[in-house]
Motif scaffolding. Structure first.
Motif, PDB file in Angstrom:
ATOM      1  N   SER A 171      45.538  79.229  22.878  1.00 14.61           N
ATOM      2  CA  SER A 171      46.290  80.533  23.086  1.00 14.61           C
ATOM      3  C   SER A 171      45.708  81.193  24.351  1.00 14.61           C
ATOM      4  N   SER A 172      46.171  80.632  25.414  1.00 13.08           N
ATOM      5  CA  SER A 172      45.640  81.467  26.717  1.00 13.08           C
ATOM      6  C   SER A 172      46.253  82.599  26.804  1.00 13.08           C
ATOM      7  N   GLU A 173      47.575  82.597  26.372  1.00 15.27           N
ATOM      8  CA  GLU A 173      48.460  84.016  26.379  1.00 15.27           C
ATOM      9  C   GLU A 173      47.670  85.261  25.592  1.00 15.27           C
ATOM     10  N   GLU A 174      46.883  84.926  24.663  1.00 13.95           N
ATOM     11  CA  GLU A 174      46.625  85.835  23.818  1.00 13.95           C
ATOM     12  C   GLU A 174      45.314  86.419  24.222  1.00 13.95           C
ATOM     13  N   SER A 175      44.705  85.907  24.981  1.00 12.71           N
ATOM     14  CA  SER A 175      43.206  86.480  25.588  1.00 12.71           C
ATOM     15  C   SER A 175      43.161  87.994  25.521  1.00 12.71           C
ATOM     16  N   VAL A 176      42.230  88.367  24.860  1.00 14.05           N
ATOM     17  CA  VAL A 176      41.936  89.871  24.664  1.00 14.05           C
ATOM     18  C   VAL A 176      41.507  90.349  26.010  1.00 14.05           C
ATOM     19  N   ILE A 177      40.617  89.768  26.718  1.00 13.37           N
ATOM     20  CA  ILE A 177      40.198  90.054  27.805  1.00 13.37           C
ATOM     21  C   ILE A 177      40.295  88.947  28.835  1.00 13.37           C
ATOM     22  N   ALA A 178      40.423  89.076  30.252  1.00 13.00           N
ATOM     23  CA  ALA A 178      40.232  88.154  31.072  1.00 13.00           C
ATOM     24  C   ALA A 178      38.940  88.138  32.015  1.00 13.00           C
ATOM     25  N   ALA A 179      38.399  87.344  31.963  1.00 14.85           N
ATOM     26  CA  ALA A 179      36.972  87.672  32.735  1.00 14.85           C
ATOM     27  C   ALA A 179      37.070  87.940  34.276  1.00 14.85           C
ATOM     28  N   ALA A 180      36.802  89.302  34.639  1.00 16.80           N
ATOM     29  CA  ALA A 180      37.315  89.470  35.936  1.00 16.80           C
ATOM     30  C   ALA A 180      35.968  89.455  36.771  1.00 16.80           C
ATOM     31  N   SER A 181      34.993  89.979  36.397  1.00 14.56           N
ATOM     32  CA  SER A 181      33.738  89.884  37.177  1.00 14.56           C
ATOM     33  C   SER A 181      32.655  89.620  36.433  1.00 14.56           C
ATOM     34  N   PRO A 182      31.435  89.254  36.865  1.00  8.31           N
ATOM     35  CA  PRO A 182      30.313  88.958  35.979  1.00  8.31           C
ATOM     36  C   PRO A 182      29.583  90.248  35.452  1.00  8.31           C
ATOM     37  N   LEU A 286      56.892  88.663  10.854  1.00 12.29           N
ATOM     38  CA  LEU A 286      56.777  89.497  12.024  1.00 12.29           C
ATOM     39  C   LEU A 286      55.548  89.119  12.785  1.00 12.29           C
ATOM     40  N   VAL A 287      54.686  88.804  12.307  1.00 16.64           N
ATOM     41  CA  VAL A 287      53.272  88.421  12.916  1.00 16.64           C
ATOM     42  C   VAL A 287      53.464  87.154  13.864  1.00 16.64           C
ATOM     43  N   ASN A 288      54.208  86.083  12.984  1.00 14.14           N
ATOM     44  CA  ASN A 288      54.633  84.958  13.589  1.00 14.14           C
ATOM     45  C   ASN A 288      55.587  85.046  14.725  1.00 14.14           C
ATOM     46  N   LEU A 289      56.424  86.027  14.730  1.00 15.75           N
ATOM     47  CA  LEU A 289      57.438  86.113  15.855  1.00 15.75           C
ATOM     48  C   LEU A 289      56.654  87.108  16.987  1.00 15.75           C
ATOM     49  N   SER A 290      55.554  87.785  16.722  1.00 12.21           N
ATOM     50  CA  SER A 290      54.986  88.714  17.744  1.00 12.21           C
ATOM     51  C   SER A 290      54.100  87.692  18.716  1.00 12.21           C
ATOM     52  N   LEU A 291      53.773  86.579  18.213  1.00 12.09           N
ATOM     53  CA  LEU A 291      52.902  85.651  18.974  1.00 12.09           C
ATOM     54  C   LEU A 291      53.521  85.288  20.366  1.00 12.09           C
ATOM     55  N   GLU A 292      54.779  85.473  20.483  1.00  9.93           N
ATOM     56  CA  GLU A 292      55.675  85.044  21.662  1.00  9.93           C
ATOM     57  C   GLU A 292      55.431  86.196  22.452  1.00  9.93           C
ATOM     58  N   LYS A 293      54.994  86.176  23.820  1.00  9.88           N
ATOM     59  CA  LYS A 293      55.088  87.412  24.674  1.00  9.88           C
ATOM     60  C   LYS A 293      56.180  88.020  24.944  1.00  9.88           C
ATOM     61  N   SER A 294      57.152  87.167  24.874  1.00 10.93           N
ATOM     62  CA  SER A 294      58.635  87.952  25.284  1.00 10.93           C
ATOM     63  C   SER A 294      59.267  88.610  24.048  1.00 10.93           C
ATOM     64  N   ASN A 295      58.376  88.532  22.908  1.00  9.87           N
ATOM     65  CA  ASN A 295      59.185  89.153  21.637  1.00  9.87           C
ATOM     66  C   ASN A 295      58.063  90.646  21.356  1.00  9.87           C
ATOM     67  N   LYS A 296      57.227  90.709  22.059  1.00  7.86           N
ATOM     68  CA  LYS A 296      56.214  91.771  21.826  1.00  7.86           C
ATOM     69  C   LYS A 296      56.999  93.226  21.872  1.00  7.86           C
ATOM     70  N   LEU A 297      57.529  93.173  23.369  1.00  2.25           N
ATOM     71  CA  LEU A 297      58.439  94.510  23.459  1.00  2.25           C
ATOM     72  C   LEU A 297      59.536  94.852  22.527  1.00  2.25           C
ATOM     73  N   LYS A 298      60.337  93.559  22.274  1.00  2.00           N
ATOM     74  CA  LYS A 298      61.386  93.835  21.511  1.00  2.00           C
ATOM     75  C   LYS A 298      61.089  94.410  20.002  1.00  2.00           C
ATOM     76  N   SER A 329      48.528  92.246  17.765  1.00  2.00           N
ATOM     77  CA  SER A 329      49.151  91.029  18.729  1.00  2.00           C
ATOM     78  C   SER A 329      50.164  91.816  19.558  1.00  2.00           C
ATOM     79  N   LEU A 330      50.887  93.039  19.015  1.00  2.00           N
ATOM     80  CA  LEU A 330      51.732  93.679  19.867  1.00  2.00           C
ATOM     81  C   LEU A 330      51.119  94.643  20.854  1.00  2.00           C
ATOM     82  N   SER A 331      49.771  95.108  20.737  1.00  2.00           N
ATOM     83  CA  SER A 331      49.122  95.715  21.605  1.00  2.00           C
ATOM     84  C   SER A 331      48.638  95.076  22.752  1.00  2.00           C
TER      85      SER A 331
END
Length: 547
Positions: A171-182, A286-298, A329-331
């Motif tokens: 689930s690379s799209e669902e990263s809560v954080i992306a490591a930006a700096s050390p 709804l949780v299943n549907l929200s896993l797709e990035k394109s669905n979150k705003l919808k 997931s939506l957040s």
């Protein structure tokens, strides 16, 4: 003669009453000028803003309309554009002056629930005029309340047994954080805990068929689901929700193709059901549907979120688990964060984190709060309106490491803002964090927990003289030196920079550090750029630390 006298007396009495009424009317305050009235809620402005179309509306009304993707038709035949919101400073000054001059009480700040109700009424009225009828909550409940309750004894839901987590590597799209700096906290890569692993097979999970594990990938029509959702038979509604839940469990293409406004409207109506199994399977779908990035705003724009928040407040633990997972997931979608906060998700998420019996619910609630705290308005609400800092600090001493680690992410974000930093220092956060580092010495299950703990301390140390005194009292130097020697590279770097700040304080007290700009050491040449990490230290911060 007597009759005439009586008549005259009656006339005189009537005349006096009329005069009294006229005097009373003359003393009543005049109506406010039309330009002082919000065209959406028809009351005095409390926070007027000029939106992109040039109209002036209350900020909360604009935000709620934007959440519902609704542009009301104003009397002049125009529709507003809520893409931008600029404070109307002239009206902010003029309205209190007018109220004071005319003896009118200042308008009270509008409540989310009241504005939400007004906007929904306007939306439903427009839909009726256009031939689209949205069923009311009461109608949906009344339509099934007289039906015989199906047998609920066999299971709470069709898919009760779940694995603890998805495989985080998927689930690379669902990263809560992306490591930006050390110097940012170690990232979590996860999906809502209320989801199930597609590889989970349990002997007790007998109600999940082979079809559920390998659903038909060719779902392109939502009509079959919608027809079941609209049925007055709760059993049909339940079966429709279960079918959608199975179809979207593993199939990404199905999640995208069936997530239409019509399906979301019909599926959202099931969340009002008085039958637990209907509610639970609907929110799980709804949780299943929200896993797709394109669905979150919808999903947010469909108007479902207020009902999901009610499930967060409810007593049905499994529905609460799914609701927390859905908000988390939506957040993850940046455009949703302000709207979710405006709709009132923060208090029930805090309550779930502090009081839920389910570890999954507490974990997803903490991660949802972290995502929402990336938005400035939500940080301010958490600190000032909901006084979240003291209970969050208490969690560090009460909860197991996995939950505490997620709470540290929230505290890190709060500490990066002026209001949050002040509240945390007032709440003796330095002692709590040092205690956690000392207690976990050599015992942390995950290095990210120590990493996040030091990160929160660093955020508090940045530009704060109070921190230095509190750190000295908590004997933080010895703990930080241990981290500098034995921690990860990321933890070592943060610990070293905190020690530099503390060293500057000590040497200044001895008269040895005069003329040394220790803050300059923390600039890019020293390895950390405030610009790069966007750590806010002044009143003009609009972007805080991003991961």
């Amino acid at each position: 003669m007597g009759g005439n006298g009586k008549f005259l007396k009656l006339n005189f009495s009537f005349y006096r009453n009329s005069h009294s009424r006229s005097s009373s009317k003359a003393q009543s305050p005049p109506p406010p000028p039309p330009e002082y009235i919000c065209p959406i809620c028809n009351s005095l402005f409390t926070d007027p803003v000029v939106v992109g179309s040039g109209h002036t509306v209350d900020r909360l009304c604009a935000e709620v309309c934007e959440v519902h993707n609704f542009k009301p038709d104003f009397p002049d035949g125009t529709r507003p554009d809520f893409s931008t919101k600029i404070p109307n400073l002239a009206l902010r000054t003029a309205i209190p002056t007018w109220c004071s001059k005319n003896g009118v009480a200042l308008p009270q700040e509008k409540e989310n629930v009241a504005v939400e109700r007004i906007v929904k009424e306007l939306l439903e009225k427009e839909e009726r005029e256009n031939g689209l009828i949205r069923p009311s909550e009461r109608f949906l409940i009344d339509s099934v309340k007289d039906k015989a309750d199906p047998d609920l004894s066999h299971a709470v839901t069709e898919l009760t047994h779940r694995a603890n987590r998805f495989d985080t590597s998927t689930s690379s799209e669902e990263s809560v954080i992306a490591a930006a700096s050390p110097l940012t906290p170690l990232p979590f890569t996860t999906r809502p805990a209320s989801c199930w692993s597609p590889f989970h097979t349990s002997s007790s999970d007998t109600l999940v068929s082979d079809e559920a594990m390998n659903p038909n990938p060719n779902f392109s029509d939502d009509e079959e689901f919608i027809s079941k959702f609209k049925s007055c038979d709760p059993y049909e509604q339940e079966q429709g929700a279960i079918s959608l839940r199975k179809a979207t469990r593993n199939d990404e293409e199905a999640r995208v193709s069936v997530c239409t406004p019509r399906l979301l409207l019909a599926l959202g109506s099931l969340l009002f059901s008085s039958y637990e199994k209907v509610q639970i399977n609907a929110i799980a779908a709804l949780v299943n549907l929200s896993l797709e990035k394109s669905n979150k705003l919808k999903i947010v724009r469909s108007g479902i979120v207020p009902t999901v928040i009610q499930l967060l407040r409810g007593r049905l633990s499994e529905a609460q688990e799914h609701a927390a997972g859905l908000i988390f997931s939506l957040s993850l979608e940046e455009k949703n964060r302000t709207a979710i906060g405006v709709l009132g998700a923060l208090p029930p998420l805090l309550n779930c984190l502090l009081r839920s019996d389910s570890e999954r619910t507490r974990s997803d609630a903490a991660l949802a709060l972290y995502n929402l705290s990336l938005d400035h308005s939500n940080r301010v609400k958490l600190v000032k309106q909901f006084n979240a800092v003291p209970p969050l600090l208490a969690v560090l001493r009460q909860e197991k490491e996995s939950i505490a680690g997620r709470v540290l992410l929230v505290l890190y974000q709060l500490a990066a803002s002026t209001e949050g930093k002040a509240a945390m220092l007032d709440g003796n956060a330095v002692e709590h964090l040092v205690w956690m580092l000392r207690k976990g010495k050599g015992e942390f299950e995950s290095e990210s927990t120590r990493e996040n703990c030091v990160a929160a301390l660093y955020a508090l140390s940045h530009g704060s003289m109070r921190f230095k005194a509190l750190a000295k009292e908590a004997r933080a130097v010895e703990v930080l030196k241990e981290v500098e020697e034995n921690g990860s590279e990321r933890a070592k770097e943060k610990a070293r920079r905190i020690l530099v700040v503390l060293k500057g304080r000590i040497e200044s007290e001895d008269g040895l550090g005069e003329g040394i700009d220790w803050e300059a050491i923390l600039e890019p040449d020293g390895g950390l750029s405030r610009t790069r990490n966007r750590v806010a230290v002044g009143p003009g911060f609009g972007k805080t630390t991003e991961f």
